[in-house]
Structure formats: structure tokens, C-alpha cells
Design an enzyme around this catalytic site. Structure first.
Site, short mmCIF file in Angstrom:
data_model
loop_
_atom_site.label_atom_id
_atom_site.label_comp_id
_atom_site.label_asym_id
_atom_site.label_seq_id
_atom_site.Cartn_x
_atom_site.Cartn_y
_atom_site.Cartn_z
N ASP A 402 0.53 -1.16 0.07
CA ASP A 402 0.16 -0.05 -0.07
C ASP A 402 0.84 1.48 0.05
O ASP A 402 2.04 1.19 0.42
CB ASP A 402 -0.92 -0.13 1.08
N GLU A 405 3.46 5.01 -3.53
CA GLU A 405 3.72 6.06 -4.37
C GLU A 405 5.07 6.78 -3.82
O GLU A 405 5.62 7.15 -4.77
CB GLU A 405 2.60 7.19 -4.16
N ASP A 485 -8.36 4.38 -3.63
CA ASP A 485 -9.48 4.50 -2.91
C ASP A 485 -10.47 5.29 -3.27
O ASP A 485 -11.09 6.63 -2.99
CB ASP A 485 -8.85 5.26 -1.24
#
Length: 784
Positions: A402, A405, A485
Site C-alpha cells: 500500500d 507512491e 481509494d
């Protein structure tokens, strides 16, 4: 009076071949063209006199075997391969790409087409003067450098490539974006990592050419009144690959040949994955698995979202002893139920954690604080050592990387920033802690940590990495990308179809999303933007969820996830409830098609095929297919038509509600549900009861199926039923292997070549390769 400093001239003063490259000298700079294949060329431009090998070093060099010639005439220099003519205007150095018949594919702008601008690069120095702001977000704690000392480390370049497109040309790709834009013409697209964005510097034309940038920095595509160009934020020099092919799908295959073959995922990864935010403890996970088994609902993977660690130790790669007292035993019990276990891990670590302190002591953190330095081999090794010791040693099967980035400045805002502001905020924040020339590709190096680390421990378990960030080459590392999300609405569902298709043609084959959306309700922040504050109690959301679920069942990876409330199938009803029955039916159909899905994955690895693709790519000769944004092909045979509106908005016929479906020209189509045949090249009204969505099989297809069970392991060795759809001759290669491990790289797989003769009504096959994997009998049913 001011005196103009004249620009350096662009006219070519010298052209010469050196080894596998053509060099073109001008006062303004040096151009290099390296044919890679007969349809692929690398074009580079610098103001200097050399080209650093660091630029594009992750890509394959295919130039050694490519045959080409060149010649110089009065006004042009012409480079010729088997498939291309490359014509360079001597007066400007601008390039045109033509097919061998002389038809134009793409042209650079006729003047000053390639531009570079040097700038100074500085590295942040962390000392007593450094000020770091900590921001709490639903995406975890983020750190931003507000003030710091810097040291000069060298120079890089902004680059801009000006292009000229045909008036009727359509452009696609550039990865996954949330806005649902289909044809990228006359738009501006900002390419940078973000929670809801997976930017990929791959641009593809409906005229079957593509451009792949070698950059690992943020970039901009622009086709507006301000010009048509590709801009990169930080590179050694301007550098791109031009790809020409027969179809857009062939362009995608060439991107893979340059950036890396997609690794095979294990067979279980193509079953159903259940997730939520979040399972609280070991008992919660085990009870959920037991409920799936008791209700005989198919499942292959349970996923543990964030906070497997002890409270307050964000990103620590160990289990919380209070909630997971014996993780090895928990995972063993899941395995006894044939359920695999995926766990969320992060590149960030709280400064109170042991993992953080170890990275800090070894100087392997980025300047922003808790992010490990994935760009360094020693950083990647240490990260995996912590993963292996704290998690993999207990039997974890898969990783959810997760926040890969890992900088998302927009997530700390109450109001959504404008697209340009979001881009510049990322560039600014990333520059404080990362090499600017690699800041868009942190996710690539993070995935490399997991892949190389796990493979150093075992060859028996394939790497599965569900991750939110990707870059060309990520497919080499066992990655599955998901769209971030997202929020619950019909509009989001429609846009996600476009997002997945734009992503899929850029070379990364495995994509999924949060079925039903991560955010269902409407919160205070801009991103918590669902339409359904009552959640499961709202019948309108339940209808949206089942349509999303039916769409998700035909994605490369089938996974439900979200916050606000749990989403296991039984949360939506019990036996006899139409929504519950529809969810269970979608899971059963997924497992029925598992042989087809896994065989398609084999073609992705062996042949650089696409797992899913838009209709314009699969049917490039059909002009009407170019405008279809809400249908797609899954593998070579299945046409998927999601339902993207509530029943009240659909056309009501005498028997049922219907959805308009376009059936591509060139073949007939069969409805998978009732085997009714339709002619191609037309729109038709397909029934859309709540129990299913329209799925069609192309004429001549050979579809391997099997009896669905409640998990892939429980189907091993079953008989295969080949459904053959009459009307055209057909052929199909059925791929089988061990289902896990890396033996397939050594030739440990079996291929069954199946041929259907439509006139004779016969089906024949022969087998090659490792016949140990040809389990179960083959039988045939011809659908007419």
C-alpha cells in the site's frame, strides 16, 4: 537597444552510423536514432555530445539483431527498416515516421521539435535546521519538508517533444486516471503518482503506433491551444521509443518486449479475494474463512489491511502479539481451509518502530523521514530482510504494498486540488526527498524489493504483490495494480471501466479495484465522497454493489474491499435473496472460467498477450469499436458488457430490462448465458436481470471451462469441458502448469493445441511440453 542572442541552428551538419545507431549532429544538439526492431526505434536528443547509459537502463536493448539502412539526399536523411521509413528533415532535424508504403504514422513538429532545458539539482540535507511537518490522513501519517538545507548535486533537464497528430486521430493510454477520459486528444494529462492515479508514460494511437518515454520522472501530455507535446520533468536528455505495429495490441506487446515480460501469478490469484478495512485479529480472519467454507462460497484469498503491527508503530513489519498471538498457526489453519493470506505492508515506518531505527542507523531512509530508500540495493535488501523475518517466515502468501507512491500531498487537503496544482505539489514534495529523475518510479523499485527478496528465499512460491503504484517494468515483479481509494457512485463505476482499459494497454496486465468502492459514505474530506450514507441499509447501494461485483468478476483480478462496513457476500443477504444469489452466482461463474483465465495468463507470459483490452484494440478494423467505452474483451474470446446504470434507468422490455450492447463486426456472437447467437457489427438489446450482466463469446472461440468449486485448490485435476462456438473455424492453445512456483520459466508447462473445423464439425488437439500438467480429461460441446 537590446541585442538578440540568436538560437543555435537545428540544421543537420553531419550524419553518420556508429555501431547500431545513427547520429545526427547540429549546432543545437546531437540526435541519436537506434532501431530496436523493425517497428521500434529509440530516439534521443541532447545539447551535449554524449548519452548517459543511466537513462533508460531498465529497458531491454534489442538493437543488435535489427537490420536497417540509411541514406542521405539533398534535403532529407532516410533510415529504413523492414517495416518503417524514418525521414529526417536536414533543415530542422525533425522526424517523420512512415510505413514502407509511404503512409504517414506520426511526425514531430516541423521546427524545434525536440527541446531540453538544463536545471540545477539539489539534495536535501537533514540536520538541526530541517523542519518536517507531520500530516495525519486516512492514508496514514505523511511527512512534508517545510525547510531544509540543500547541497548542489549536478544538472538534469526538462524535456519537451513536440508532435503533430492527424486531425481524425484518437489517442489512448497514459495509465489509469480517475476522470474517465477516453480519447486523450485536446486534453492535458498530468502524469505523476497519486492515490487515485497510476500514470504510465505510454501513449497509443488508433493508427497502431505508440510512444514509450524512458523517463522515470513526472511528465505532462498536452494537446491544446498551447501545443501538442510530451514534457518530462527531470531527465539526462530527451529520450523516447517510437513503436509501429499492425494493431494497438501489437504496440502493447512491443512495450512489454522493451520493459520486461509479465511474470506469471499463481493460479489461486485468479480466484476470489476478500478484503475489508479491516479484519481486527486472527479470530476475525479465521471465522471469516470458516464462514466462506460453511456456506460453500468460493474464495482463494483473505486480505489483512493495515495495522497488523502494534498500535502506534505504523509500518512495522511484525504482527501485534495481542491480536495475532501465533501468526504461523493462524496461517496454517487458513491453509488447511485452502485459503491464502495476503498482508498489507508499507514503505513508511513510524520513528518509534524497530524497523525505522534499523533503517536510520544504516542511513537508508529518504530525507522525508520514515520512507525507506528503495532506490539503493542495500535499502531494498534491508526492507526484504525485515519482511522475511517478521512476516514471510510465518507463511504469508502475498503482499499488499500500500501507499507505494509514497507521497500523496493531495490527501492532506479538505478540498480537491486542481490537476495542475496536484502535479506541482507532487514534484515539489518529491524533490525534497527523492532523486527527481526517479521520483515517479519509486513504486518500481519498491516492487523490485519484494520480488527479488522473495525469490532469493524460495522458487516454490510465486510473488504476488497488490500495489497502488506502477511504472513500465512493474509487470516483471509479480505486481497487481489497483485503482486506489475510490468512492461509491454509478459515475465512478463508469469511469473505472475507462480507467482499467487505458491502464491495460500500457503493458501492465493485472489490474483490479475496490469492488463497491472504498468510500461508500460522504465524509468531510474531498476523497470520502460516496453517495450512500446509509450503506448496506440502502437498497440503491446494494444494487450498485452487485453490478460492481459482476463487473469485477471479469477483471484480471477479482477482489472486494472497502471501509464503512464489511462486504462479505452474506452481508448482503441469505439464501434466496436476489442480491446474495447474484453475488454467489458471479463467484461460481468466475471459478467455472478459471481454466480460461489461467490459460490467458499463460498467453500473457508466453506471447505478451493482453489479459483485457478495449474493443478498438481487439477489433482495430471496426471503426465503431473506437467509441465504445463500457465494454471490453477478457482474453481472446469473451466480450464483457457491465451494467452501469440502476434498473430504473434501463430500457424496460416486455420480459426484462435491457442494456444496449455493441457487438463488433467480423464475426458472430453468442450470449454466454443462453447460447443465443447474434450477428456482429450491430447494436442489440441484451437482458439485464439483477442476476447477471451480458457476456458474449465470439464465433469460432474455444472456451475451456470446468465444474466450479469453492476454491482453486479444490478444482485441481478436474475434467475440462471445451465449449466450441460454431460459425467459424477456430483454434486455441490451452496452457497448464504447476499453478505455483517458477518451474514454468524452465519449460515446466504443457500446451494443448486445439483446432476446430466448422464445416466438418470436428475438434482435434495435440499436446506438447511437460505432460505431467495435462490432468483431467478433455471433452467437447459444440454450441450452434
Amino acid at each position: 537597444m537590446l541585442q538578440a542572442e540568436l538560437r543555435k541552428k537545428r540544421n543537420i551538419t553531419k550524419a553518420y552510423r556508429q555501431e547500431n545507431a545513427l547520429y545526427l549532429e547540429a549546432d543545437a544538439g546531437l540526435t541519436r536514432i537506434i532501431p530496436q526492431e523493425s517497428g521500434v526505434l529509440r530516439v534521443s536528443f541532447t545539447k551535449g555530445d554524449t548519452f548517459s547509459k543511466a537513462q533508460g537502463e531498465e529497458f531491454a536493448d534489442l538493437s543488435a539483431s535489427c537490420q536497417w539502412t540509411w541514406e542521405e539526399s539533398g534535403s532529407e536523411i532516410r533510415l529504413v527498416t523492414k517495416l518503417l521509413q524514418v525521414v529526417i528533415r536536414k533543415v530542422s532535424g525533425s522526424i517523420r515516421f512512415l510505413r514502407t508504403d509511404g503512409s504517414l504514422l506520426l511526425a514531430e513538429r516541423e521546427y524545434e521539435s525536440k527541446n531540453v532545458e538544463e536545471f540545477d539539482v539539489y539534495q536535501t540535507v537533514v540536520n538541526e535546521n530541517t523542519e518536517i511537518e507531520k500530516i495525519q490522513t486516512p492514508d496514514g501519517e505523511k511527512q512534508q519538508i517545510r525547510r531544509a538545507d540543500r547541497v548542489w548535486t549536478g544538472k538534469l533537464c526538462h524535456t519537451r517533444l513536440h508532435l503533430t497528430f492527424a486531425e481524425d486521430e484518437r489517442l489512448y493510454g497514459l495509465g489509469q486516471a480517475e476522470e474517465g477520459v477516453w480519447n486523450l486528444r485536446h486534453t492535458t494529462q498530468y502524469l505523476h503518482p497519486a492515490n487515485l492515479k497510476i500514470s504510465l508514460p505510454v501513449l497509443i494511437s488508433d493508427k497502431s503506433w505508440g510512444i514509450l518515454l524512458s523517463t522515470q520522472s513526472p511528465a505532462i501530455f498536452n494537446d491544446t491551444q498551447y501545443g501538442s507535446y510530451l514534457y518530462t520533468e527531470a531527465d539526462e536528455y530527451l529520450d523516447y521509443y517510437f513503436i509501429a505495429a499492425n494493431t494497438p495490441a501489437d504496440v502493447t506487446a512491443a512495450v512489454r518486449r522493451l520493459t520486461g515480460r509479465a511474470a506469471m501469478l499463481p493460479k489461486w490469484a485468479f480466484g476470489y479475494m476478500q478484503s475489508k478495512e479491516r479484519y481486527e485479529d486472527a479470530e476475525d480472519l479465521l471465522t471469516t474463512a470458516e464462514t466462506f467454507r460453511r456456506k460453500q462460497i468460493g474464495i482463494d484469498t483473505l486480505i489483512l489491511d493495515w495495522m497488523s503491527w502494534s498500535d502506534g508503530l505504523w509500518g512495522q513489519k511484525t504482527f501485534d502479539a495481542a491480536r495475532f498471538p501465533d501468526p504461523a498457526d493462524m496461517i496454517r489453519r487458513l491453509h488447511e481451509m485452502d485459503v491464502h493470506f495476503m498482508i498489507s505492508i508499507w514503505p513508511t515506518m513510524d520513528e518509534k518502530s524497530d524497523n525505522y531505527r534499523e533503517f536510520q542507523e544504516k542511513g537508508l531512509l529518504l530525507a522525508a523521514g520514515g520512507i525507506y530508500n528503495a532506490f539503493l540495493p542495500e535499502g531494498r535488501r534491508l526492507y526484504w530482510e525485515q519482511v522475511q523475518k517478521g512476516l514471510f517466515a510465518h507463511g504469508v502468501d502475498a503482499w499488499w504494498c500500500d501507499s507505494s507512491e509514497p507521497i500523496t500531498p493531495e490527501w492532506g487537503r479538505e478540498m480537491k486540488p486542481e490537476a495542475s496544482e496536484m502535479y506541482h505539489a507532487f514534484v515539489s514534495n518529491a524533490a525534497g526527498c527523492m532523486p527527481p529523475e526517479k521520483s515517479a518510479a519509486y513504486c518500481l523499485y519498491h516492487a523490485k524489493s519484494i520480488y527479488e527478496g522473495q525469490r532469493s528465499c524460495t522458487e516454490d512460491k510465486r510473488v504476488v504483490n497488490l500495489t497502488r503504484g506502477g511504472w513500465p517494468g512493474s509487470q516483471k515483479y509479480g505486481t497487481i495494480l489497483w485503482s486506489g481509494d475510490i468512492s461509491a457512485s454509478w459515475e465512478t463505476l463508469r469511469r473505472q471501466i475507462v480507467a482499467g482499459l487505458q491502464f491495460s494497454i500500457c503493458g501492465l496486465p493485472y489490474w483490479t479495484l475496490d469492488i463497491g468502492a472504498f468510500f461508500v459514505k460522504r465524509g468531510a474530506s474531498w476523497f470520502w465522497n460516496g453517495d450512500y450514507d446509509k450503506g448496506l441499509e440502502d437498497p440503491a447501494y446494494r444494487e450498485l454493489y452487485v453490478r460492481w461485483f459482476q463487473y469485477g468478476a471479469f477483471l484480471p483480478i477479482f477482489r472486494s474491499h472497502g471501509t464503512d462496513f464489511p462486504k462479505e457476500p452474506w452481508q448482503f443477504g441469505t439464501d434466496g435473496d436476489p442480491i446474495y444469489e447474484a453475488l454467489c452466482a458471479a463467484i461460481r461463474l468466475r471459478y467455472r472460467l478459471l481454466p480460461y483465465l489461467y490459460s490467458t495468463a499463460g498467453a500473457v507470459w508466453r506471447e505478451d498477450a493482453l489479459m483485457m483490452q478495449p474493443l478498438y484494440s481487439a477489433f482495430s478494423a471496426d471503426a465503431q469499436a473506437a467509441d465504445i467505452t463500457d465494454e471490453f474483451m477478457l482474453g481472446p474470446s469473451l466480450l464483457i458488457c457491465p451494467v452501469t446504470s440502476p434498473m430504473q434507468d434501463l430500457q424496460a422490455g416486455s420480459a426484462a430490462h435491457t442494456r444496449t450492447v455493441y457487438l463488433p463486426a467480423g464475426c458472430g456472437w453468442y450470449d454466454l448465458r443462453d447460447n443465443r447467437r447474434y450477428e456482429g457489427g450491430q447494436c442489440t438489446q441484451a437482458p439485464v436481470g439483477i442476476d447477471s450482466i451480458p457476456v458474449f463469446v465470439r464465433e469460432g472461440a474455444i472456451l475451456p471451462t470446468t465444474q466450479p468449486q469453492d476454491g482453486s485448490a479444490r478444482m485441481e485435476g478436474q475434467d475440462i469441458l471445451l465449449l466450441v462456438y460454431a460459425g467459424k473455424n477456430g483454434s486455441y492453445t490451452f496452457y497448464e502448469d504447476a499453478g505455483d512456483g517458477y518451474g514454468y520459466e524452465k519449460g515446466e508447462y504443457c500446451l494443448t493445441h486445439i483446432v476446430y473445423d466448422d464445416e466438418a464439425g470436428t475438434v482435434q488437439w495435440d499436446t506438447e511440453g511437460d505432460t505431467r500438467f495435462r490432468k483431467g480429461s478433455l471433452s467437447v460441446e459444440i454450441i450452434r
